[in-house]
Motif scaffolding. Structure first.
Motif, PDB file in Angstrom:
ATOM      1  N   ASN A 114       0.838  -1.210   0.000  1.00  0.00           N
ATOM      2  CA  ASN A 114       0.000   0.000   0.000  1.00  0.00           C
ATOM      3  C   ASN A 114       0.868   1.255   0.000  1.00  0.00           C
ATOM      4  OD1 ASN A 114      -2.596   1.427   0.278  1.00  0.00           O
ATOM      5  ND2 ASN A 114      -1.860   1.885   2.362  1.00  0.00           N
ATOM      6  N   GLU A 116       3.890   1.530  -1.120  1.00  0.00           N
ATOM      7  CA  GLU A 116       4.535   1.685  -2.428  1.00  0.00           C
ATOM      8  C   GLU A 116       3.616   2.426  -3.408  1.00  0.00           C
ATOM      9  OE1 GLU A 116       5.521  -2.287  -3.527  1.00  0.00           O
ATOM     10  OE2 GLU A 116       7.517  -2.234  -2.593  1.00  0.00           O
ATOM     11  N   SER A 117       2.298   2.114  -3.364  1.00  0.00           N
ATOM     12  CA  SER A 117       1.332   2.801  -4.244  1.00  0.00           C
ATOM     13  C   SER A 117       1.221   4.274  -3.863  1.00  0.00           C
ATOM     14  CB  SER A 117      -0.050   2.124  -4.149  1.00  0.00           C
ATOM     15  OG  SER A 117       0.021   0.791  -4.578  1.00  0.00           O
ATOM     16  N   GLU A 118       1.170   4.536  -2.560  1.00  0.00           N
ATOM     17  CA  GLU A 118       1.076   5.923  -2.109  1.00  0.00           C
ATOM     18  C   GLU A 118       2.320   6.714  -2.480  1.00  0.00           C
ATOM     19  OE1 GLU A 118       0.080   6.518   1.932  1.00  0.00           O
ATOM     20  OE2 GLU A 118      -1.658   5.179   1.902  1.00  0.00           O
ATOM     21  N   ALA A 120       4.291   6.152  -5.011  1.00  0.00           N
ATOM     22  CA  ALA A 120       4.286   6.403  -6.459  1.00  0.00           C
ATOM     23  C   ALA A 120       3.375   7.581  -6.790  1.00  0.00           C
ATOM     24  CB  ALA A 120       3.835   5.145  -7.200  1.00  0.00           C
ATOM     25  N   ARG A 121       2.182   7.655  -6.154  1.00  0.00           N
ATOM     26  CA  ARG A 121       1.270   8.776  -6.412  1.00  0.00           C
ATOM     27  C   ARG A 121       1.874  10.088  -5.905  1.00  0.00           C
ATOM     28  NH1 ARG A 121      -2.637   5.010  -4.757  1.00  0.00           N
ATOM     29  NH2 ARG A 121      -2.722   5.946  -2.657  1.00  0.00           N
ATOM     30  N   ALA A 122       2.508  10.039  -4.724  1.00  0.00           N
ATOM     31  CA  ALA A 122       3.093  11.259  -4.170  1.00  0.00           C
ATOM     32  C   ALA A 122       4.191  11.794  -5.074  1.00  0.00           C
ATOM     33  CB  ALA A 122       3.628  10.982  -2.772  1.00  0.00           C
ATOM     34  N   LYS A 123       4.997  10.901  -5.641  1.00  0.00           N
ATOM     35  CA  LYS A 123       6.054  11.331  -6.555  1.00  0.00           C
ATOM     36  C   LYS A 123       5.460  11.943  -7.829  1.00  0.00           C
ATOM     37  CE  LYS A 123       9.668   8.116  -5.047  1.00  0.00           C
ATOM     38  NZ  LYS A 123      10.516   6.969  -5.430  1.00  0.00           N
ATOM     39  N   ASP A 124       4.361  11.349  -8.321  1.00  0.00           N
ATOM     40  CA  ASP A 124       3.721  11.868  -9.529  1.00  0.00           C
ATOM     41  C   ASP A 124       3.129  13.263  -9.273  1.00  0.00           C
ATOM     42  OD1 ASP A 124       2.687  11.515 -12.280  1.00  0.00           O
ATOM     43  OD2 ASP A 124       0.748  11.562 -11.243  1.00  0.00           O
ATOM     44  N   LEU A 125       2.447  13.408  -8.134  1.00  0.00           N
ATOM     45  CA  LEU A 125       1.847  14.702  -7.801  1.00  0.00           C
ATOM     46  C   LEU A 125       2.914  15.761  -7.559  1.00  0.00           C
ATOM     47  CD1 LEU A 125      -1.022  13.534  -5.412  1.00  0.00           C
ATOM     48  CD2 LEU A 125      -1.244  14.383  -7.768  1.00  0.00           C
ATOM     49  N   LYS A 128       4.145  17.056 -10.789  1.00  0.00           N
ATOM     50  CA  LYS A 128       3.208  17.957 -11.453  1.00  0.00           C
ATOM     51  C   LYS A 128       3.052  19.258 -10.688  1.00  0.00           C
ATOM     52  CE  LYS A 128       0.570  14.187 -13.553  1.00  0.00           C
ATOM     53  NZ  LYS A 128      -0.734  13.496 -13.582  1.00  0.00           N
TER      54      LYS A 128
END
Length: 373
Positions: A114, A116-118, A120-125, A128
């Motif tokens: 879980n 790891e998914s968070e 990945a999203r934090a890095k993407d946000l 941006k």
């Protein structure tokens, strides 16, 4: 009358002197003795030390697990092959602990997935420009802490598994099981051995050489072992180890001797650890030397010589059957035989029984009946 009285004491003195002379002139009665001829022989110079047989290898068996013993199948004296199970210790509590740690690992794996998914999203946000650096760092820290927690849990589980594996005690070597200390149902303890495994197909003897003998012993030197359990029989061994230092307290040098353990007709080993006897090391062979039996050589504290000399008193029967007391110088010793360096000649008759208290020049008579001496 006066003259008579003056002469009377003189007469008494003369009579007394004559009487004393007669008493002193009474010869000593012949002393019955037994003799043996002084001969020549080959003699071995030996070092003799007390010897106690020991197993060549000895291993103590311990249980790291402190719990109840479920199985201890071997009895004292049984032969154990390397790798055989010597004891089984109860490990139910450790098995439950392993199951619990396994469940905790599954939960952490789900948590890490879980995170790891968070992450990945934090890095993407963050890329941006929607999320801040602080938000990304918080997710990263939580992820790293959970991964570290999992590693610690895996390490702890591995340690517990290793400890649980020690609940099965296996023989590290082949040998004879000895000194069984527990029974099934007892609580095993890491402080007390379950027993010992002894290697007895080859035995050893540890000799403590005094400093003056150290230079006379070398690797591979033959050693003869006489044991009290087998009178009249000898066993052969060889020096296999010499420690390169002396014990500072006893000033002795430890030397190990290895002895092959023969078997009897039934296949049982003849020699047993704990048997006691004497180890003899041949340091020199002297050929065709004059020898005399030890019983013919008497200690006398009045005899003095140079340092290191071995001196004794001996009695020789001369051709006219009189005793001739000699001081003899000894050399090497081989059992009951002594090398004679000075004082005796080959062929002389040496008194071996009846020589205590004998006087120089005393008449002797050769007696062949041992019970009369």
């Amino acid at each position: 009358m006066k003259r008579f009285l003056l002469c009377l004491p003189l007469a008494v003195l003369v009579i007394t002197g004559c009487s004393k002379k007669k008493v002193d002139d009474v010869p000593e009665p012949p002393r019955p003795v037994r003799i043996a001829p002084v001969t020549r022989a080959d003699i071995d110079s030996q070092l003799i030390y007390g010897a106690e047989l020991q197993p060549s290898v000895e291993v103590k068996l311990f249980s790291i697990v402190m719990d109840r013993i479920l199985s201890l199948p071997f009895q004292e004296g049984d032969y154990i092959e390397k790798g055989e199970v010597v004891a089984l210790i109860r490990r139910e509590a450790m098995d439950r602990g392993l199951d619990q740690l396994g469940a905790q690992l599954l939960a952490l794996d789900a948590q890490i997935a879980n995170l790891e998914s968070e992450l990945a999203r934090a890095k993407d946000l963050f890329a941006k420009g929607v999320a801040t650096q602080q938000a990304l760092d918080q997710v990263q820290t939580s992820y790293d802490a959970t991964v570290a927690q999992r590693k610690a849990l895996v390490a702890g589980r591995g340690q517990l598994a290793a400890t649980a594996a020690n609940a099965v005690v296996k023989a590290p070597i082949s040998g004879v099981f000895a000194n069984r200390m527990f029974e099934e149902g007892d609580i095993a303890s890491p402080q007390a051995p379950l027993g010992r495994i002894l290697v007895i197909d080859t035995l050893k003897v540890t000799l403590k050489l005094i400093e003056s003998h150290v230079a006379k012993v070398h690797m591979g030197q033959e050693v003869t072992i006489d044991l009290d359990a087998y009178p009249g029989r000898t066993f052969s061994g060889h020096v296999t180890r010499i420690l390169p230092y002396l014990d500072p307290e006893t000033r002795t040098n430890a030397v190990e001797v290895s002895i092959k353990n023969p078997k009897d007709e039934s296949g049982q080993y003849l020699l047993k650890p704990g048997m006691y006897g004497r180890a003899k090391l041949i340091t020199e062979r002297r050929e065709n030397v004059i020898v005399a039996p030890g019983e013919a050589l008497l200690l006398d504290t009045r005899i003095t010589g140079e340092a290191g000399q071995e001196l004794r008193k001996a009695v020789v029967v001369k051709p006219d059957n009189t005793a001739d007391i000699r001081v003899v110088k000894l050399g090497a010793r081989d059992g009951n035989q002594w090398e004679i360096l000075e004082g005796l000649a080959e062929g002389e008759s040496l008194v071996v029984r009846g020589h205590h208290g004998i006087k120089q020049g005393q008449n002797v008579v050769i007696d062949t009946q041992e019970d009369r001496l």
